[in-house]
Enzyme design. Structure first.
Site, PDB file in Angstrom:
ATOM      1  N   LYS A 145       2.373  33.722  -9.959  1.00 49.09           N
ATOM      2  CA  LYS A 145       2.219  32.303 -10.304  1.00 49.09           C
ATOM      3  C   LYS A 145       3.585  31.663 -10.230  1.00 49.09           C
ATOM      4  CE  LYS A 145      -2.166  32.595 -11.625  1.00 49.09           C
ATOM      5  NZ  LYS A 145      -3.319  31.820 -11.213  1.00 49.09           N
ATOM      6  N   LYS A 171      -0.944  40.751  -7.151  1.00 45.22           N
ATOM      7  CA  LYS A 171      -1.735  40.182  -6.058  1.00 45.22           C
ATOM      8  C   LYS A 171      -1.384  38.739  -5.803  1.00 45.22           C
ATOM      9  CE  LYS A 171      -6.158  38.482  -7.687  1.00 45.22           C
ATOM     10  NZ  LYS A 171      -5.800  37.231  -7.093  1.00 45.22           N
ATOM     11  N   ASP A 173      -2.523  34.829  -4.974  1.00 41.48           N
ATOM     12  CA  ASP A 173      -3.593  33.998  -5.519  1.00 41.48           C
ATOM     13  C   ASP A 173      -4.596  33.654  -4.420  1.00 41.48           C
ATOM     14  OD1 ASP A 173      -4.910  32.746  -7.633  1.00 41.48           O
ATOM     15  OD2 ASP A 173      -2.990  32.195  -8.520  1.00 41.48           O
ATOM     16  N   GLU A 174      -5.765  33.156  -4.842  1.00 43.35           N
ATOM     17  CA  GLU A 174      -6.871  32.988  -3.897  1.00 43.35           C
ATOM     18  C   GLU A 174      -6.590  31.952  -2.800  1.00 43.35           C
ATOM     19  OE1 GLU A 174      -7.092  32.246  -7.145  1.00 43.35           O
ATOM     20  OE2 GLU A 174      -7.156  30.054  -7.079  1.00 43.35           O
ATOM     21  N   HIS A 261     -12.038  38.596  -4.277  1.00 41.31           N
ATOM     22  CA  HIS A 261     -11.933  37.413  -5.144  1.00 41.31           C
ATOM     23  C   HIS A 261     -13.160  36.556  -4.874  1.00 41.31           C
ATOM     24  CE1 HIS A 261     -10.435  33.797  -7.049  1.00 41.31           C
ATOM     25  NE2 HIS A 261      -9.400  34.472  -7.510  1.00 41.31           N
ATOM     26  N   LYS A 301     -10.733  32.099 -19.600  1.00 34.78           N
ATOM     27  CA  LYS A 301     -10.825  30.662 -19.326  1.00 34.78           C
ATOM     28  C   LYS A 301     -12.026  30.283 -18.457  1.00 34.78           C
ATOM     29  CE  LYS A 301      -8.090  30.260 -15.047  1.00 34.78           C
ATOM     30  NZ  LYS A 301      -6.829  29.918 -14.397  1.00 34.78           N
ATOM     31  N   SER A 330     -10.508  38.772 -15.101  1.00 37.16           N
ATOM     32  CA  SER A 330      -9.389  37.876 -14.815  1.00 37.16           C
ATOM     33  C   SER A 330      -9.763  36.468 -15.227  1.00 37.16           C
ATOM     34  CB  SER A 330      -9.099  37.937 -13.310  1.00 37.16           C
ATOM     35  OG  SER A 330      -8.080  37.044 -12.941  1.00 37.16           O
ATOM     36  N   GLN A 352      -6.502  41.562 -15.034  1.00 42.18           N
ATOM     37  CA  GLN A 352      -5.584  40.722 -14.250  1.00 42.18           C
ATOM     38  C   GLN A 352      -5.158  39.537 -15.102  1.00 42.18           C
ATOM     39  OE1 GLN A 352      -5.176  42.364 -10.384  1.00 42.18           O
ATOM     40  NE2 GLN A 352      -4.524  40.304 -10.909  1.00 42.18           N
ATOM     41  N   ALA A 353      -3.890  39.307 -15.223  1.00 41.93           N
ATOM     42  CA  ALA A 353      -3.426  38.126 -15.952  1.00 41.93           C
ATOM     43  C   ALA A 353      -2.277  37.463 -15.205  1.00 41.93           C
ATOM     44  CB  ALA A 353      -2.974  38.533 -17.348  1.00 41.93           C
ATOM     45  N   GLY A 354      -2.416  36.176 -14.974  1.00 43.10           N
ATOM     46  CA  GLY A 354      -1.346  35.392 -14.338  1.00 43.10           C
ATOM     47  C   GLY A 354      -0.537  34.701 -15.422  1.00 43.10           C
ATOM     48  N   GLY A 355      -1.090  33.612 -15.949  1.00 44.44           N
ATOM     49  CA  GLY A 355      -0.436  32.865 -17.026  1.00 44.44           C
ATOM     50  C   GLY A 355      -0.089  33.765 -18.212  1.00 44.44           C
TER      51      GLY A 355
HETATM   52  C1  CAP Z   1      -6.257  33.835 -12.852  1.00 42.61           C
HETATM   53  C2  CAP Z   1      -6.584  33.425 -11.446  1.00 42.61           C
HETATM   54  C3  CAP Z   1      -7.889  34.023 -10.874  1.00 42.61           C
HETATM   55  C4  CAP Z   1      -9.121  33.693 -11.686  1.00 42.61           C
HETATM   56  C5  CAP Z   1     -10.389  33.692 -10.886  1.00 42.61           C
HETATM   57  C6  CAP Z   1      -6.646  31.900 -11.303  1.00 42.61           C
HETATM   58  O1  CAP Z   1      -5.065  33.286 -13.312  1.00 42.61           O
HETATM   59  O2  CAP Z   1      -5.556  33.859 -10.588  1.00 42.61           O
HETATM   60  O3  CAP Z   1      -8.004  33.499  -9.600  1.00 42.61           O
HETATM   61  O4  CAP Z   1      -9.214  34.680 -12.662  1.00 42.61           O
HETATM   62  O5  CAP Z   1     -11.506  33.565 -11.686  1.00 42.61           O
HETATM   63  O6  CAP Z   1      -6.220  31.418 -10.252  1.00 42.61           O
HETATM   64  O7  CAP Z   1      -7.200  31.252 -12.170  1.00 42.61           O
HETATM   65  P1  CAP Z   1      -4.714  33.222 -14.853  1.00 42.61           P
HETATM   66  P2  CAP Z   1     -12.574  34.736 -11.824  1.00 42.61           P
HETATM   67  O8  CAP Z   1      -4.597  34.650 -15.361  1.00 42.61           O
HETATM   68  O9  CAP Z   1      -3.387  32.492 -14.947  1.00 42.61           O
HETATM   69  O10 CAP Z   1      -5.804  32.475 -15.540  1.00 42.61           O
HETATM   70  O11 CAP Z   1     -11.816  35.987 -12.123  1.00 42.61           O
HETATM   71  O12 CAP Z   1     -13.411  34.271 -12.949  1.00 42.61           O
HETATM   72  O13 CAP Z   1     -13.271  34.800 -10.541  1.00 42.61           O
HETATM   73 MG    MG Z   2      -6.296  32.936  -8.830  1.00 45.62          MG
END
Ligand code: CAP
Ligand code: MG
Length: 404
Positions: A145, A171, A173-174, A261, A301, A330, A352-355
């Site tokens: 991030k 990883k 991001d999407e 993802h 979230k 995640s 998985q944790a970004g923030g």
């Molecule tokens: C999480 C994340 C993932 C989400 C996808 C984001 O970041 O990288 O893509 O978890 O949702 O972009 O939000 P944070 P899911 O840890 O900073 O929230 O896993 O529900 O498909």
């Molecule tokens: Mg993401």
């Protein structure tokens, strides 16, 4: 055609369970029959081209309980190994029919013969654990991030800090693929260099999951590049890329673990009355060969309740000889979530944790350390608050985000 047959016992059929609300003035029985017709051999009116030998190919509504119906689709309706064709049948026109107010594909059951035509995961949980050399605990990963905007060197540096602190996985991001500010090929080289450095320094196995999401031929080129340069993983946005492209990348038999993802899934999974359930998506993803899949967290979230646990269980269970798939939790996770998350979901998950890592007050490396510490506290069965004494990273994370 016998589109309704409440005595029918499915055998080698695909069985779909739907939630169905008929449009005003229509009985559920009538609407269900229309859904079975439209998704198999029928249309809105009787046609004169129907032949008697087709009778056995009609889909049959064999159960109606309140608004829940089950439809059996005979295997002859399907082309083995063609996921797009299967979905064009059982999850195609029917969602737009005027005779239904709401229709949701809740679950799908595949018979063994049709499953055999798909590759399934190449590695699964066992294969991934072997690569990572981690036997029991959940794997810990992060997403670099900010999700877009970092230039290549900074991206690789953030990855390095996360690995140094204790992340197993880093990883993309999407929505990061091959943009000008951080081109794919250079990013892979630079980040893998940092992976090697982190492996040497920590003595742990580390992996990088580059997002290969693109047009299919381009994805294949990117995967080849990862493989040629010592990467072990590719990540792909499975919904936006589409199932046929997933089959293509899986069928090439690269030596890469595939991380799925699910960005965009909520456009059709979120409405509880209409669309397609996440359980169904998980089944499709495992069939076409994804080794790991985002399924939600219950507590983070993103929307998603207790059904997430059932999805994880299905992914970890035997299914007609397919390898298992690793459930990925995640979305808004931080160390304070981990004890509850592991209690609900068990140890065979990827966290998985970004923030929740890069937002740590002492920075990314400490954020990763706090995440590993909290996982270890649960594995050692020590209350987090006690474990945090003398572990400043975990203590700071809990102070900021609280135990939830
Ligand atoms: C999480 C994340 C993932 C989400 C996808 C984001 O970041 O990288 O893509 O978890 O949702 O972009 O939000 P944070 P899911 O840890 O900073 O929230 O896993 O529900 O498909
Ligand atoms: Mg993401």
């Amino acid at each position: 055609m016998p589109y309704i047959d409440l005595k029918y016992k499915p055998d080698e059929d695909i069985v779909c369970e739907f939630y169905l609300e008929p449009s005003k003035g229509l009985s559920i029985r009538k609407a269900a029959g229309q859904v079975a017709a439209e998704s198999s051999t029928g249309t809105w009116t009787r046609v004169h081209t129907e032949e008697p030998y087709m009778k056995k190919m009609a889909a049959r509504v064999f159960s109606i309980k309140g608004k829940r119906i089950k439809i059996a689709y005979p295997p002859e309706l399907f082309e083995p190994g063609n996921m797009a064709q299967i979905l064009s049948s059982v999850a195609g026109n029917i969602f737009g029919m005027k005779s239904i107010k709401n229709l949701r594909l809740m679950d799908i059951r595949f018979p063994k013969e049709l499953v055999k035509a798909f590759h399934g995961p190449k590695y699964g949980i066992g294969g991934v654990r072997k690569i990572m050399d981690v036997k029991e605990r959940p794997l810990v990963g992060t997403i670099v991030k900010p999700k877009l905007g970092l230039k290549t060197e900074d991206h690789a540096e953030v990855a390095y800090r996360a690995w140094s602190g204790g992340c197993d996985i880093v990883k993309d991001d999407e929505n990061l693929s091959n943009q000008g500010f951080n081109p794919f090929l250079r990013r892979v080289l630079k980040t893998l260099e940092m992976r090697d450095k982190a492996e040497q320094e920590t003595g742990e196995k580390k992996v990088y999951m580059p997002n290969v999401t693109a047009e299919t031929e381009e994805m294949l080129r990117r995967m080849k590049f990862i493989e040629d340069n010592g990467g072990r993983y590719a990540m792909v946005d499975i919904i936006t890329c589409g199932f046929s492209s997933l089959q293509t990348i899986r069928n090439k038999e690269f030596e890469l673990v595939l991380h799925a993802h699910r960005a965009m899934h909520a456009a059709f999974t979120r409405n509880r009355k209409h669309g397609i359930s996440m359980m169904t998506v998980a089944k499709l993803a495992r069939l076409v060969g994804m080794d790991q899949l985002h399924i939600g967290t219950v507590i983070g979230k993103m929307e998603g309740g207790k059904e997430v646990i059932g999805i994880a269980d299905w992914m970890r269970d035997d299914f007609h000889g397919l390898k298992t798939a690793f459930p990925v939790c995640s979305g808004g996770l931080h160390p304070g979530h981990v004890p509850r998350l592991m209690k609900m979901m068990g140890n065979d998950i990827i966290i998985q944790a970004g923030g929740g890592i890069h937002g740590h007050v002492m920075g990314t490396e400490s954020g990763a350390r706090a995440m590993r510490q909290v996982v270890d506290s649960v594995m050692e069965d020590v209350p987090v608050k006690e474990y945090a004494k003398g572990r400043k990273e975990l203590a700071a994370a809990i102070r900021k985000w609280k135990l939830v």
